[in-house]
Structures are given as C-alpha cells and as structure tokens.
Design an enzyme around this catalytic site. Structure first.
Site, PDB file in Angstrom:
ATOM      1  N   VAL A  21      58.487 -19.920  11.790  1.00 22.63           N
ATOM      2  CA  VAL A  21      58.750 -18.888  12.788  1.00 22.63           C
ATOM      3  C   VAL A  21      58.177 -17.554  12.308  1.00 22.63           C
ATOM      4  O   VAL A  21      58.378 -17.154  11.159  1.00 22.63           O
ATOM      5  CB  VAL A  21      60.266 -18.707  13.035  1.00 22.63           C
ATOM      6  CG1 VAL A  21      60.503 -17.769  14.216  1.00 22.63           C
ATOM      7  CG2 VAL A  21      60.963 -20.044  13.264  1.00 22.63           C
ATOM      8  N   CYS A  22      57.462 -16.886  13.209  1.00 27.20           N
ATOM      9  CA  CYS A  22      57.062 -15.499  12.990  1.00 27.20           C
ATOM     10  C   CYS A  22      57.293 -14.776  14.314  1.00 27.20           C
ATOM     11  O   CYS A  22      58.005 -15.295  15.179  1.00 27.20           O
ATOM     12  CB  CYS A  22      55.617 -15.390  12.485  1.00 27.20           C
ATOM     13  SG  CYS A  22      54.322 -15.874  13.644  1.00 27.20           S
ATOM     14  N   GLY A  23      56.708 -13.626  14.513  1.00 27.31           N
ATOM     15  CA  GLY A  23      56.936 -12.900  15.752  1.00 27.31           C
ATOM     16  C   GLY A  23      56.432 -13.642  16.973  1.00 27.31           C
ATOM     17  O   GLY A  23      57.117 -13.729  17.988  1.00 27.31           O
TER      18      GLY A  23
ATOM     19  N   GLN B 104      59.648 -15.779  17.479  1.00 29.89           N
ATOM     20  CA  GLN B 104      60.983 -15.247  17.737  1.00 29.89           C
ATOM     21  C   GLN B 104      60.950 -14.190  18.831  1.00 29.89           C
ATOM     22  O   GLN B 104      61.927 -14.015  19.554  1.00 29.89           O
ATOM     23  CB  GLN B 104      61.585 -14.662  16.450  1.00 29.89           C
ATOM     24  CG  GLN B 104      63.002 -14.144  16.642  1.00 29.89           C
ATOM     25  CD  GLN B 104      63.704 -13.845  15.346  1.00 29.89           C
ATOM     26  OE1 GLN B 104      63.673 -14.644  14.427  1.00 29.89           O
ATOM     27  NE2 GLN B 104      64.336 -12.673  15.263  1.00 29.89           N
TER      28      GLN B 104
END
Length: 153
Positions: free
Chosen positions: A68-70, A112
């Site tokens: 998960v990242c932005g 996210q």
C-alpha cells in the site's frame, strides 16, 4: 492453499497496511504474515519497501505480497523491478480476480488515497481465494511475459 503473505507500505499507506495485516493474520488461508515496514514512526520511501517484499517472493520465502502507498502505483512499479515478480494495482473485484487467474500476479497493490478501507479489505479477502492454474490458456501468456525479463546469473 496455505499462503505466506508479505505486507508493506510507506507512510501514506501505513494505516491500511496495519488493518490488512490484522485481517491476513486472522485468515485461515494465511500461515504467515511478514511485515517489511514501515513502522508507525518510520519514513521509508515506497521503492525500498516494495522491492524488499518482492525479493522475499522471488527468493521463495513468501508466496504473495500486499502493498500500500498513496496511489498503489509506485509500489507496483517498484515491485515489478524484481525479476519474476508480477505486481498489479487493482481497486475492483474483476481486476483482482484476473490479476491472479490470467496473469499469475503475486503482488496486489492498493492506494490508500484511492480506495476505501472496507473495499480494500474485501478485495484482499477475495484475492486470497484465487489460485493460478498452470494448465490454463493464460499460462502461455505468463510465460511470454517472463521471456521478456533479462536473464539472471
């Protein structure tokens, strides 16, 4: 199907990583959850986390990874730099399904800032239930993808 799953995120994906890690640990299909970061107070750039996770799969120490990242894009691009890894960003059920059944992707990436937490949790649960069939028509295409990777010594 017993899976060893790596989880990882940068600071923009930390909250989802923690929630998904808890879900994975409680799922009977998962025998081990390996967290490669980041921690609550850490600030590690997403390429380092994604490559660390992908390497564990490439080395046979894990079966899949959830990153998960932005946006989910940076971790996917980074993980795909590791030979033998097929990482995808998917925010809908059909893409998650096809990523495994058609492409034998071992790494699922979320953003996210893009997808809601409950949807991410649902997609991760669905993802655990899919298994690539090496005798399927897609197997030849996956082999073709692998054929474009540089030979490793």
């Amino acid at each position: 199907m017993a899976l060893r799953v790596v989880v990882g995120a940068d600071d923009a994906g930390y909250e989802y990583k923690e929630a998904l890690k808890g879900d994975l640990a409680a799922d009977d299909r998962v025998t081990e959850v390996i967290d490669v970061g980041v921690g609550a107070d850490e600030d590690t750039a997403y390429p380092h986390v994604a490559v660390a996770a992908a390497r564990l799969i490439a080395e046979g120490k894990a079966d899949r990874a959830l990153l998960v990242c932005g946006t989910g894009l940076g971790v996917a691009i980074s993980a795909n730099k590791v030979p033998g890894i097929r990482a995808v960003t998917a925010h809908d059920s059909f893409s998650v399904e096809r990523s495994v059944l058609s492409n034998n992707a071992q790494v699922l990436c979320f953003g996210q800032r893009v997808v809601g937490l409950e949807l991410a949790r649902r997609l991760a649960r669905e993802w655990l239930g899919y298994e690539f069939d090496p005798t399927s028509k897609s197997a030849e295409k996956v082999q073709a993808i692998c054929g474009y990777e540089p030979a490793t010594s």
